[in-house]
Design a protein around this motif. Structure first.
Motif, PDB file in Angstrom:
ATOM      1  N   LEU A  15       0.831  -1.217   0.000  1.00  0.00           N
ATOM      2  CA  LEU A  15       0.000   0.000   0.000  1.00  0.00           C
ATOM      3  C   LEU A  15       0.856   1.254   0.000  1.00  0.00           C
ATOM      4  CD1 LEU A  15      -2.430  -0.431   3.036  1.00  0.00           C
ATOM      5  CD2 LEU A  15      -2.728  -1.275   0.730  1.00  0.00           C
TER       6      LEU A  15
ATOM      7  N   SER B 186      -6.800   6.142   0.963  1.00  0.00           N
ATOM      8  CA  SER B 186      -5.710   5.187   1.219  1.00  0.00           C
ATOM      9  C   SER B 186      -5.417   5.092   2.715  1.00  0.00           C
ATOM     10  CB  SER B 186      -4.453   5.538   0.418  1.00  0.00           C
ATOM     11  OG  SER B 186      -4.094   6.875   0.603  1.00  0.00           O
TER      12      SER B 186
ATOM     13  N   GLU C 134      -7.986   2.739   4.090  1.00  0.00           N
ATOM     14  CA  GLU C 134      -7.657   1.367   3.701  1.00  0.00           C
ATOM     15  C   GLU C 134      -6.551   0.817   4.613  1.00  0.00           C
ATOM     16  OE1 GLU C 134      -9.042  -0.671   1.679  1.00  0.00           O
ATOM     17  OE2 GLU C 134      -7.500  -2.243   1.670  1.00  0.00           O
TER      18      GLU C 134
ATOM     19  N   LYS D  88      -8.304   7.423  -7.131  1.00  0.00           N
ATOM     20  CA  LYS D  88      -6.858   7.425  -6.976  1.00  0.00           C
ATOM     21  C   LYS D  88      -6.289   8.836  -6.999  1.00  0.00           C
ATOM     22  CE  LYS D  88      -6.244   3.072  -9.357  1.00  0.00           C
ATOM     23  NZ  LYS D  88      -7.133   3.166 -10.509  1.00  0.00           N
TER      24      LYS D  88
END
Ligand code: FAD
Length: 506
Positions: A127, A134, A137, A238
């Motif tokens: 990651l 992110s 996550e 993203k």
């Protein structure tokens, strides 16, 4: 069909991070009767709040994620369009957006930031941390993790290894000391004991409003978690803005163990190979035992294995790649003639101009290619994103009005204030003797668990400093660097703790 018709705007800014928002706000206040278009992929924008000029060059501020309606309300001449830019046609002064529309500009500023530099794109167990999505996550995976590997030695890695609890951390750094981007080995030595001590308790309430992208409209009361409608078409995932320095506040960084911090550092090595569990079982390798006694003696199989250049292989739940960012330039390069720097940033001159006419760039996406002041260097940090965004707006205005403009004073001296391992950290000028070769000497004062002060001198004049802890020296040292006073008569007395240096140089 009406949507297909190109719209023309005098000023267009791409990117809703700190650089893009600072640029937009400055343009909006300088041209109150012009429409300023802010085009951004992310549903939330990043605004600078509580700005405080701490000294001549040191600034402190908070970064707040806000729905775009807030900036539109504050500046009625700002229009925010949430869409991804697919292509730039610089000759035609035109942007193609993912929503099918196109936009003509007179002056454009690109502030599209960067994305994490992952050492591999082929493993779902690796990651990067860049934006809210992110980070969430990461948090989700951490809550079930017993061991993680963190790769990198910059600010994000430093913060991660300090903040993560309840999980074993193997920290892989390519240098001889931790925090090499910011510190020397002495400062690293000062900080290392903090990794073994309990973290001080943090207040659980957020200091200010937070918005997320996945709920409904924001109720917007301070200290509460607010949601905002996500009008996104899907592909923005993203392309969120970089997180601000307090990104880990409000994110529970807790693994699956009931233990506090457990960090082991592997120095001077990098990742050689990534194995899946199956590949590893078929290989002839043996995984490294946990360097410290583990509350859970089971040693795998792990979802992923990382082989290092020092010959060791660690199994873990997942890997965080925190090795810097790559500027987000993809949609702009094709068909255009941008000069691109070695670090992949768009080269900008001292007017924040790229090599394409009427296209400026600021923040993480650009690389400063002017002759810098001897005490300044570019680092992809939020302070510089704000300064560059703001200054690029002033340059766009000056160019449009045919007025001269000089490089702003903020680019005279590198100055950064932050926190690492719960210590206040101030970095000034050539704080790590960057580019000085052997032509410098260091003065150091260190009191365990209290402060670390390092001064970089060249020919008797101060050119940089690292101040860790509550040293109260930042203003005096800033002045000494700026005025280049000859300090050789003072010698080591400069750091004598019994001398009130502030009075001395008044
Ligand atoms: P970003 O904030 O990345 O914004 C880019 C914007 O462009 C986003 O809104 C994105 O949606 C938009 N965009 C991108 N591509 C497109 C496209 N094609 N079309 C439309 N829009 C697009 N700095 C510090 O000073 N101190 C710290 O402690 C610190 N900690 C950090 C911790 C983490 C986890 C991270 C990731 C960064 C940290 N930084 C820190 C770095 C700092 O956050 C960045 O340098 C800064 O935010 C960069 O701002 P920017 O506006 O240039 O880019």
């Amino acid at each position: 069909m009406a949507d297909k018709i190109a719209k023309r705007s005098k000023f267009v800014v791409v990117g809703g991070g700190i650089a893009g928002v600072s640029c937009t706000e400055q343009l909006a206040s300088q041209f109150p009767y012009e429409e300023i278009v802010l085009l951004t992929a992310s549903p939330l924008i990043k605004a600078v709040t509580n700005f405080k000029q701490v000294s001549k060059t040191l600034e402190a501020f908070d970064v707040e994620e806000q729905p775009s309606s807030i900036i539109e309300k504050k500046y009625p001449n700002v229009k925010v369009i949430q869409s991804v830019v697919k292509q730039l046609q610089a000759k035609e002064h035109k942007l193609q957006m993912e929503n099918g529309k196109e936009l003509h500009y007179e002056k454009l500023c690109l502030c599209s930031g960067g994305r994490p530099k992952l050492f591999t794109h082929h493993s779902s167990h690796v990651l990067g941390i860049r934006d809210t999505d992110s980070a969430q996550e990461f948090q989700k995976r951490l809550s079930k993790a017993k061991k993680i590997v963190v790769i990198g030695n910059g600010g994000i890695a430093l913060e991660l290894v300090y903040e993560v609890e309840g999980c074993e951390v193997i920290w892989v750094v390519k240098d001889k000391a931790i925090g090499n981007t910011f510190f020397d080995a002495g400062a690293a030595q000062f900080l290392i004991p903090s990794m073994a001590t309990e973290k001080p308790e943090r207040a659980t309430l957020y200091k200010r409003t937070r918005y997320t992208t996945d709920n409904a409209a924001p109720p917007c009361t301070p200290s509460a978690e607010c949601g905002v409608q996500n009008q996104d078409s899907g592909s923005t995932k993203k392309l969120g803005s970089a997180l601000g320095p307090d990104w880990h506040e409000g994110i529970k960084m807790k693994g699956a163990y009931e233990v506090s911090r457990r960090v082991h550092v592997e120095y001077q090595c990098e990742v050689l190979k990534v194995y899946t569990a199956e590949e590893f079982l078929n290989s002839q390798h043996e995984a490294q035992q946990s360097p410290q006694p583990s509350p859970d003696p089971s040693s795998g199989p792990w979802p992923v294995y990382i082989q290092l250049t020092n010959g060791k292989t660690y199994g873990c739940d997942f890997v965080v790649s925190a090795t810097g960012v790559t500027p987000n330039t993809d949609p702009f390069l094709q068909g255009n003639n941008f000069a691109v720097a070695d670090d992949s940033g768009l080269k900008v001159d001292d007017h924040m101009r790229t090599s394409e006419p009427d296209v400026y760039a600021a923040g993480d996406v650009c690389t400063a290619c002017w002759e810098p002041s001897p005490m300044w260097q570019q680092m992809r940090l939020w302070t510089q994103a704000r300064q560059m965004g703001w200054f690029s707006a002033r340059c766009m205005a000056a160019d449009l009005l045919d007025e001269p403009i000089e490089l702003d004073f903020c680019f005279e001296l590198f100055a950064h204030i932050t926190k690492f391992f719960n210590y206040k950290v101030v970095l000034l000028g050539k704080f790590n003797a960057q580019g000085l070769g052997q032509d410098h000497e260091l003065l150091i004062r260190c009191t365990k668990e209290r402060e670390y002060v390092k001064v970089v001198l060249r020919q008797g004049r101060m050119v940089g400093a690292v101040l860790i802890g509550e040293t109260d020296l930042e203003e005096t040292f800033e002045n000494l660097i700026l005025n280049q006073m000859d300090l050789s008569p003072y010698g080591e007395e400069l750091l004598n703790p019994n001398i009130d240096i502030e009075d001395y140089f008044d």
